[in-house]
Design a protein around this motif. Structure first.
Motif, PDB file in Angstrom:
ATOM      1  N   ALA A  44       0.873  -1.179   0.000  1.00 19.11           N
ATOM      2  CA  ALA A  44       0.000   0.000   0.000  1.00 19.11           C
ATOM      3  C   ALA A  44       0.906   1.224   0.000  1.00 19.11           C
ATOM      4  O   ALA A  44       1.704   1.410   0.926  1.00 19.11           O
ATOM      5  CB  ALA A  44      -0.910  -0.004   1.212  1.00 19.11           C
ATOM      6  N   LEU A  45       0.818   2.026  -1.028  1.00 16.91           N
ATOM      7  CA  LEU A  45       1.711   3.171  -1.190  1.00 16.91           C
ATOM      8  C   LEU A  45       0.878   4.448  -1.284  1.00 16.91           C
ATOM      9  O   LEU A  45      -0.055   4.548  -2.071  1.00 16.91           O
ATOM     10  CB  LEU A  45       2.543   2.996  -2.465  1.00 16.91           C
ATOM     11  N   THR A  46       1.215   5.417  -0.456  1.00 14.53           N
ATOM     12  CA  THR A  46       0.540   6.731  -0.496  1.00 14.53           C
ATOM     13  C   THR A  46       1.590   7.814  -0.637  1.00 14.53           C
ATOM     14  O   THR A  46       2.620   7.799   0.055  1.00 14.53           O
ATOM     15  CB  THR A  46      -0.278   6.973   0.784  1.00 14.53           C
ATOM     16  N   VAL A  47       1.327   8.751  -1.520  1.00 24.37           N
ATOM     17  CA  VAL A  47       2.256   9.854  -1.763  1.00 24.37           C
ATOM     18  C   VAL A  47       1.453  11.151  -1.800  1.00 24.37           C
ATOM     19  O   VAL A  47       0.448  11.247  -2.517  1.00 24.37           O
ATOM     20  CB  VAL A  47       3.010   9.673  -3.098  1.00 24.37           C
ATOM     21  N   PHE A  48       1.914  12.136  -1.022  1.00 24.07           N
ATOM     22  CA  PHE A  48       1.317  13.483  -1.063  1.00 24.07           C
ATOM     23  C   PHE A  48       2.344  14.439  -1.660  1.00 24.07           C
ATOM     24  O   PHE A  48       3.502  14.488  -1.205  1.00 24.07           O
ATOM     25  CB  PHE A  48       0.933  13.957   0.344  1.00 24.07           C
ATOM     26  N   SER A  58      -2.278   0.375  -4.329  1.00 28.43           N
ATOM     27  CA  SER A  58      -2.505  -0.740  -3.412  1.00 28.43           C
ATOM     28  C   SER A  58      -2.617  -2.028  -4.205  1.00 28.43           C
ATOM     29  O   SER A  58      -3.329  -2.070  -5.227  1.00 28.43           O
ATOM     30  CB  SER A  58      -3.782  -0.514  -2.591  1.00 28.43           C
ATOM     31  N   SER A  59      -1.919  -3.056  -3.768  1.00 31.55           N
ATOM     32  CA  SER A  59      -1.980  -4.340  -4.463  1.00 31.55           C
ATOM     33  C   SER A  59      -3.277  -5.079  -4.161  1.00 31.55           C
ATOM     34  O   SER A  59      -3.643  -6.001  -4.881  1.00 31.55           O
ATOM     35  CB  SER A  59      -0.786  -5.214  -4.060  1.00 31.55           C
ATOM     36  N   SER A  60      -3.959  -4.711  -3.071  1.00 32.30           N
ATOM     37  CA  SER A  60      -5.253  -5.321  -2.742  1.00 32.30           C
ATOM     38  C   SER A  60      -6.203  -4.217  -2.313  1.00 32.30           C
ATOM     39  O   SER A  60      -6.625  -3.411  -3.133  1.00 32.30           O
ATOM     40  CB  SER A  60      -5.087  -6.384  -1.655  1.00 32.30           C
ATOM     41  N   SER A  61      -6.517  -4.177  -1.011  1.00 27.94           N
ATOM     42  CA  SER A  61      -7.369  -3.121  -0.479  1.00 27.94           C
ATOM     43  C   SER A  61      -6.528  -2.196   0.385  1.00 27.94           C
ATOM     44  O   SER A  61      -5.851  -2.648   1.317  1.00 27.94           O
ATOM     45  CB  SER A  61      -8.512  -3.724   0.350  1.00 27.94           C
ATOM     46  N   MET A  62      -6.551  -0.913   0.055  1.00 32.14           N
ATOM     47  CA  MET A  62      -5.783   0.053   0.824  1.00 32.14           C
ATOM     48  C   MET A  62      -6.201   0.059   2.291  1.00 32.14           C
ATOM     49  O   MET A  62      -5.353   0.058   3.194  1.00 32.14           O
ATOM     50  CB  MET A  62      -5.966   1.446   0.214  1.00 32.14           C
ATOM     51  N   LEU A  63      -7.518   0.022   2.560  1.00 32.74           N
ATOM     52  CA  LEU A  63      -8.007   0.062   3.940  1.00 32.74           C
ATOM     53  C   LEU A  63      -7.590  -1.187   4.716  1.00 32.74           C
ATOM     54  O   LEU A  63      -7.180  -1.111   5.883  1.00 32.74           O
ATOM     55  CB  LEU A  63      -9.533   0.228   3.951  1.00 32.74           C
ATOM     56  N   ASN A  64      -7.707  -2.360   4.064  1.00 33.93           N
ATOM     57  CA  ASN A  64      -7.307  -3.606   4.741  1.00 33.93           C
ATOM     58  C   ASN A  64      -5.812  -3.602   5.060  1.00 33.93           C
ATOM     59  O   ASN A  64      -5.386  -4.048   6.135  1.00 33.93           O
ATOM     60  CB  ASN A  64      -7.660  -4.813   3.874  1.00 33.93           C
ATOM     61  N   ILE A  66      -3.972  -0.977   5.516  1.00 32.05           N
ATOM     62  CA  ILE A  66      -3.735  -0.013   6.591  1.00 32.05           C
ATOM     63  C   ILE A  66      -4.115  -0.597   7.948  1.00 32.05           C
ATOM     64  O   ILE A  66      -3.389  -0.429   8.947  1.00 32.05           O
ATOM     65  CB  ILE A  66      -4.511   1.292   6.309  1.00 32.05           C
ATOM     66  N   GLU A  67      -5.249  -1.310   8.005  1.00 36.55           N
ATOM     67  CA  GLU A  67      -5.669  -1.944   9.262  1.00 36.55           C
ATOM     68  C   GLU A  67      -4.657  -3.008   9.698  1.00 36.55           C
ATOM     69  O   GLU A  67      -4.346  -3.143  10.879  1.00 36.55           O
ATOM     70  CB  GLU A  67      -7.049  -2.569   9.095  1.00 36.55           C
ATOM     71  N   ARG A  68      -4.173  -3.726   8.722  1.00 34.44           N
ATOM     72  CA  ARG A  68      -3.148  -4.736   9.038  1.00 34.44           C
ATOM     73  C   ARG A  68      -1.893  -4.072   9.590  1.00 34.44           C
ATOM     74  O   ARG A  68      -1.272  -4.561  10.525  1.00 34.44           O
ATOM     75  CB  ARG A  68      -2.824  -5.532   7.772  1.00 34.44           C
ATOM     76  N   TYR A  69      -1.541  -2.952   8.997  1.00 35.28           N
ATOM     77  CA  TYR A  69      -0.364  -2.218   9.469  1.00 35.28           C
ATOM     78  C   TYR A  69      -0.566  -1.710  10.894  1.00 35.28           C
ATOM     79  O   TYR A  69       0.342  -1.777  11.727  1.00 35.28           O
ATOM     80  CB  TYR A  69      -0.083  -1.053   8.525  1.00 35.28           C
ATOM     81  N   LYS A  70      -1.778  -1.193  11.161  1.00 34.87           N
ATOM     82  CA  LYS A  70      -2.060  -0.691  12.514  1.00 34.87           C
ATOM     83  C   LYS A  70      -1.955  -1.798  13.551  1.00 34.87           C
ATOM     84  O   LYS A  70      -1.389  -1.608  14.632  1.00 34.87           O
ATOM     85  CB  LYS A  70      -3.454  -0.059  12.547  1.00 34.87           C
ATOM     86  N   ALA A  71      -2.547  -2.965  13.206  1.00 35.59           N
ATOM     87  CA  ALA A  71      -2.498  -4.085  14.144  1.00 35.59           C
ATOM     88  C   ALA A  71      -1.053  -4.527  14.380  1.00 35.59           C
ATOM     89  O   ALA A  71      -0.640  -4.798  15.513  1.00 35.59           O
ATOM     90  CB  ALA A  71      -3.328  -5.254  13.611  1.00 35.59           C
ATOM     91  N   PHE A  72      -0.281  -4.583  13.287  1.00 35.34           N
ATOM     92  CA  PHE A  72       1.123  -4.978  13.410  1.00 35.34           C
ATOM     93  C   PHE A  72       1.905  -3.963  14.238  1.00 35.34           C
ATOM     94  O   PHE A  72       2.727  -4.325  15.091  1.00 35.34           O
ATOM     95  CB  PHE A  72       1.736  -5.118  12.018  1.00 35.34           C
TER      96      PHE A  72
END
Length: 209
Positions: A44-48, A58-64, A66-72
Motif C-alpha cells: 500500500a503506497l501513499t504519496v502526497f 494498493s496491491s489489494s485493499s488500501m483500507l485492509n 492499513i488496518e493490518r499495518y495498525k495491528a502490526f
C-alpha cells in the motif's frame, strides 16, 4: 558519457522540482506494482505532493492493508513495552541478587571471625548463638554417621558368623600351639582346629587323632 551522481537535497527551482516529482512518482508506483506481482507482496503506497495532492497504489485493499499495518504496529509497540518492562524487572532482580550475595559474603566473613570490628555486642551474641547451633548440628550429624557405620559393621560381622556356622566343612589350617605342663615346663604339639557341627564324623576323627 558517464552520468553524474545527483546530490540529494531539495530542488530549489519549483518547475524543476515538479518535473522531478512527476517522473519519480511514476517510477515509484511502477516499482511498487512490479514488486507486488513478482513477489506476491501486499503493498500500500501513499504519496502526497508538496501541494497536498494524493497519489496512491494498493496491491489489494488500501483500507485492509492499513488496518493490518495498525495491528502490526500495535503488536510491535506492545512487545517493545513488554520487553522494556522485562528488562527493567531483570535489572532489578540482578541488583537484588547482587545485594543478597554481598550480604551473604559479609555474614560468612563474620562467621569465620573476620570483619568483627563494626559488630555490636548484640550482633556478636547472635553470631555466637549461630555458631553454637551449627556446632550442635555438626555433632549430631557426626554421631548419626558413626552409629550408621557401627550398625553396618555389626551386620557384616553377624553375616560372617552366620556363614561360618552354616559351613561345617570349613577347616582352619594346622597351627603350632604351646601347652603349659606344670610350672616352668612347656611342650610343643601340633593340633588342628575344626569348625563344624558338634559330634560330626569329621569332628570325631580329629578328636581321636
Amino acid at each position: 558519457m558517464v552520468r553524474g551522481k545527483k546530490e540529494m537535497r531539495r530542488i530549489e527551482n519549483a518547475a524543476s522540482r515538479q518535473v522531478t516529482f512527476s517522473k519519480r512518482r511514476k517510477g515509484l508506483l511502477k516499482k511498487a506494482f512490479e514488486l507486488s506481482v513478482l513477489c506476491d507482496a501486499e503493498i500500500a503506497l501513499t504519496v502526497f505532493s508538496s501541494s497536498g495532492k494524493l497519489y496512491e497504489f494498493s496491491s489489494s485493499s488500501m483500507l485492509n492493508t492499513i488496518e493490518r499495518y495498525k495491528a502490526f504496529s500495535k503488536d510491535m509497540v506492545d512487545n517493545s513495552r513488554s520487553t522494556e518492562q522485562n528488562s527493567q524487572q531483570w535489572k532489578q532482580d540482578v541488583e537484588a541478587m547482587a545485594r543478597k550475595i554481598e550480604l551473604l559474603d559479609i555474614s560468612k566473613r563474620k562467621l569465620m571471625g573476620e570483619s568483627l570490628e563494626s559488630c555490636s555486642v548484640e550482633e556478636l551474641q547472635e553470631l555466637e548463638r549461630q555458631l553454637q547451633q551449627s556446632l550442635s548440628s555438626i555433632k549430631k550429624q557426626k554421631e548419626r554417621q558413626l552409629q550408621e557405620e557401627n550398625d553396618l559393621l555389626q551386620k557384616q560381622a553377624s553375616h560372617l558368623a552366620s556363614s561360618l556356622w552354616k559351613k561345617p566343612e570349613l577347616l582352619i589350617n594346622t597351627s603350632q600351639v604351646v601347652l603349659l605342663q606344670g610350672e616352668n615346663h612347656y611342650k610343643e604339639v601340633e593340633t588342628e582346629l575344626y569348625i563344624g557341627w558338634p559330634g560330626s564324623a569329621r569332628t570325631q576323627q580329629l578328636l581321636k587323632g
